[in-house]
Design a protein around this motif. Structure first.
Motif, PDB file in Angstrom:
ATOM      1  N   VAL A 150       3.852  -0.476  -5.958  1.00 43.69           N
ATOM      2  CA  VAL A 150       5.113   0.265  -5.825  1.00 43.69           C
ATOM      3  C   VAL A 150       4.872   1.572  -5.087  1.00 43.69           C
ATOM      4  N   ASN A 151       3.803   2.257  -5.420  1.00 40.54           N
ATOM      5  CA  ASN A 151       3.479   3.511  -4.761  1.00 40.54           C
ATOM      6  C   ASN A 151       3.234   3.304  -3.268  1.00 40.54           C
ATOM      7  N   ALA A 152       2.499   2.262  -2.928  1.00 39.96           N
ATOM      8  CA  ALA A 152       2.219   1.973  -1.516  1.00 39.96           C
ATOM      9  C   ALA A 152       3.505   1.642  -0.761  1.00 39.96           C
ATOM     10  N   ALA A 153       4.400   0.881  -1.395  1.00 40.11           N
ATOM     11  CA  ALA A 153       5.662   0.524  -0.746  1.00 40.11           C
ATOM     12  C   ALA A 153       6.538   1.749  -0.527  1.00 40.11           C
ATOM     13  N   ILE A 154       6.580   2.633  -1.508  1.00 38.28           N
ATOM     14  CA  ILE A 154       7.370   3.862  -1.375  1.00 38.28           C
ATOM     15  C   ILE A 154       6.780   4.760  -0.287  1.00 38.28           C
ATOM     16  N   PHE A 155       5.461   4.847  -0.247  1.00 38.78           N
ATOM     17  CA  PHE A 155       4.797   5.667   0.769  1.00 38.78           C
ATOM     18  C   PHE A 155       5.080   5.116   2.162  1.00 38.78           C
ATOM     19  N   SER A 156       5.045   3.808   2.290  1.00 36.29           N
ATOM     20  CA  SER A 156       5.356   3.191   3.578  1.00 36.29           C
ATOM     21  C   SER A 156       6.813   3.422   3.965  1.00 36.29           C
ATOM     22  N   PHE A 157       7.711   3.275   3.004  1.00 36.88           N
ATOM     23  CA  PHE A 157       9.141   3.462   3.278  1.00 36.88           C
ATOM     24  C   PHE A 157       9.438   4.895   3.708  1.00 36.88           C
ATOM     25  N   TRP A 165       6.558  -1.034  13.017  1.00 36.18           N
ATOM     26  CA  TRP A 165       5.885  -1.920  12.062  1.00 36.18           C
ATOM     27  C   TRP A 165       4.411  -1.550  11.931  1.00 36.18           C
ATOM     28  N   VAL A 166       3.831  -0.981  12.986  1.00 33.55           N
ATOM     29  CA  VAL A 166       2.446  -0.534  12.927  1.00 33.55           C
ATOM     30  C   VAL A 166       2.302   0.576  11.885  1.00 33.55           C
ATOM     31  N   VAL A 167       3.197   1.550  11.958  1.00 33.45           N
ATOM     32  CA  VAL A 167       3.176   2.643  10.986  1.00 33.45           C
ATOM     33  C   VAL A 167       3.435   2.115   9.579  1.00 33.45           C
ATOM     34  N   ALA A 168       4.374   1.183   9.446  1.00 31.65           N
ATOM     35  CA  ALA A 168       4.700   0.631   8.130  1.00 31.65           C
ATOM     36  C   ALA A 168       3.489  -0.044   7.490  1.00 31.65           C
ATOM     37  N   LEU A 169       2.777  -0.851   8.266  1.00 28.62           N
ATOM     38  CA  LEU A 169       1.610  -1.550   7.726  1.00 28.62           C
ATOM     39  C   LEU A 169       0.472  -0.588   7.399  1.00 28.62           C
ATOM     40  N   LEU A 170       0.225   0.354   8.307  1.00 27.16           N
ATOM     41  CA  LEU A 170      -0.862   1.311   8.075  1.00 27.16           C
ATOM     42  C   LEU A 170      -0.600   2.178   6.850  1.00 27.16           C
ATOM     43  N   THR A 171       0.640   2.637   6.708  1.00 27.79           N
ATOM     44  CA  THR A 171       0.943   3.514   5.575  1.00 27.79           C
ATOM     45  C   THR A 171       0.989   2.741   4.258  1.00 27.79           C
ATOM     46  N   PHE A 172       1.350   1.465   4.316  1.00 26.59           N
ATOM     47  CA  PHE A 172       1.281   0.671   3.080  1.00 26.59           C
ATOM     48  C   PHE A 172      -0.172   0.504   2.643  1.00 26.59           C
ATOM     49  N   ALA A 173      -1.033   0.143   3.602  1.00 25.59           N
ATOM     50  CA  ALA A 173      -2.452  -0.023   3.276  1.00 25.59           C
ATOM     51  C   ALA A 173      -3.049   1.304   2.804  1.00 25.59           C
ATOM     52  N   PHE A 178      -4.956   5.197  -1.425  1.00 25.89           N
ATOM     53  CA  PHE A 178      -4.788   6.563  -1.936  1.00 25.89           C
ATOM     54  C   PHE A 178      -4.309   6.532  -3.383  1.00 25.89           C
ATOM     55  N   GLY A 179      -3.344   5.642  -3.668  1.00 28.99           N
ATOM     56  CA  GLY A 179      -2.838   5.534  -5.033  1.00 28.99           C
ATOM     57  C   GLY A 179      -3.912   5.070  -6.002  1.00 28.99           C
ATOM     58  N   ARG A 180      -4.690   4.092  -5.579  1.00 27.59           N
ATOM     59  CA  ARG A 180      -5.785   3.610  -6.442  1.00 27.59           C
ATOM     60  C   ARG A 180      -6.813   4.702  -6.675  1.00 27.59           C
ATOM     61  N   ALA A 181      -7.129   5.449  -5.620  1.00 28.23           N
ATOM     62  CA  ALA A 181      -8.106   6.533  -5.776  1.00 28.23           C
ATOM     63  C   ALA A 181      -7.584   7.605  -6.714  1.00 28.23           C
ATOM     64  N   TYR A 182      -6.293   7.912  -6.624  1.00 32.49           N
ATOM     65  CA  TYR A 182      -5.713   8.925  -7.515  1.00 32.49           C
ATOM     66  C   TYR A 182      -5.838   8.505  -8.975  1.00 32.49           C
ATOM     67  N   LEU A 183      -5.514   7.261  -9.261  1.00 31.85           N
ATOM     68  CA  LEU A 183      -5.550   6.795 -10.645  1.00 31.85           C
ATOM     69  C   LEU A 183      -6.970   6.641 -11.176  1.00 31.85           C
ATOM     70  N   ARG A 184      -7.887   6.291 -10.302  1.00 27.74           N
ATOM     71  CA  ARG A 184      -9.263   6.072 -10.744  1.00 27.74           C
ATOM     72  C   ARG A 184     -10.108   7.349 -10.750  1.00 27.74           C
ATOM     73  N   HIS A 185      -9.913   8.172  -9.746  1.00 22.13           N
ATOM     74  CA  HIS A 185     -10.834   9.288  -9.533  1.00 22.13           C
ATOM     75  C   HIS A 185     -10.177  10.665  -9.543  1.00 22.13           C
TER      76      HIS A 185
END
Length: 219
Positions: A150-157, A165-173, A178-185
């Motif tokens: 959800v965080n990745a989708a919101i960040f992409s949106f 579409w290039v920006v959309a895919l890059l920002t989703f990835a 980034f979201g995983r790193a925030y929650l883990r580290h």
């Protein structure tokens, strides 16, 4: 893995309305109605509003931002390599004349970008899309990987204004990692990954896709 939770008082439906207005309504309005040359001013106001909300959110301590587990240097190296590879491939296929153009033609400007991007762009984005997102709206989110998705989708949106579409895919990835790193580290790791990825994209020439002067609305 767990997201920050909110107290029951702030878990009312109006919080969902606030979430939708901030993360869907505002980016949609910017993308549909705002002249491209005014996008960065709007994003600045968006960031200020988000930081005010973060400041007003109970239970949040700014000192938390600089505390976290050790920086996952293997993840930093991994995202650097992945960003470099994907950026080179995309530019080679779609904008070959721009590949490493800024590094070749204006290295001093690239150095300025490298100095300013982590502070003026990556930092406020991580405050809004990671710290605020997970702390203030954590009770609205699913758990585990679904919250990261959800965080990745919101960040992409939020980057819809570029209509790419290039920006959309890059920002989703990017948003996923980034979201995983925030929650883990913690916040420092997410910010560092964002700063490194962004600086590498600019180095390979992908600033082309993030320049408001190149925005072409499909209507």
């Amino acid at each position: 893995m767990a997201v920050d939770s909110l107290d029951p008082v702030r878990s009312h439906p109006w919080l969902m309305a606030e979430f939708v207005a901030l993360y869907i309504g505002a980016p949609l309005a910017i993308a549909l109605f705002l002249p491209p040359q005014r996008m960065f001013a709007a994003l600045f106001l968006f960031s200020i509003a988000g930081m005010v909300l973060l400041w007003r959110t109970g239970g949040f301590r700014w000192g938390k931002l600089i505390r976290g587990r050790r920086i996952p240097w293997h993840e930093v190296a991994g995202i650097a390599a992945a960003t470099l590879f994907s950026g080179v491939v995309i530019m080679w296929l779609m904008q070959p004349q721009g590949l490493f153009a800024i590094l070749r033609e204006r290295p001093e400007f690239l150095l300025l970008i490298w100095l300013l991007y982590p502070i003026l762009s990556a930092l406020p984005q991580e405050l809004i899309f990671r710290a605020l997102f997970f702390h203030r709206y954590g009770a609205l989110l699913p758990r585990g990987k679904a919250a990261i998705a959800v965080n990745a989708a919101i960040f992409s949106f939020a980057h819809l204004m570029y209509w790419s579409w290039v920006v959309a895919l890059l920002t989703f990835a990017g948003g996923w990692f980034f979201g995983r790193a925030y929650l883990r580290h913690g916040f420092p790791a997410a910010w560092l990954l964002h700063a490194v990825a962004g600086n590498i994209l600019f180095a390979v020439g992908m600033g082309y896709y993030f320049y408001s002067g190149n925005v072409l609305r499909p209507f």
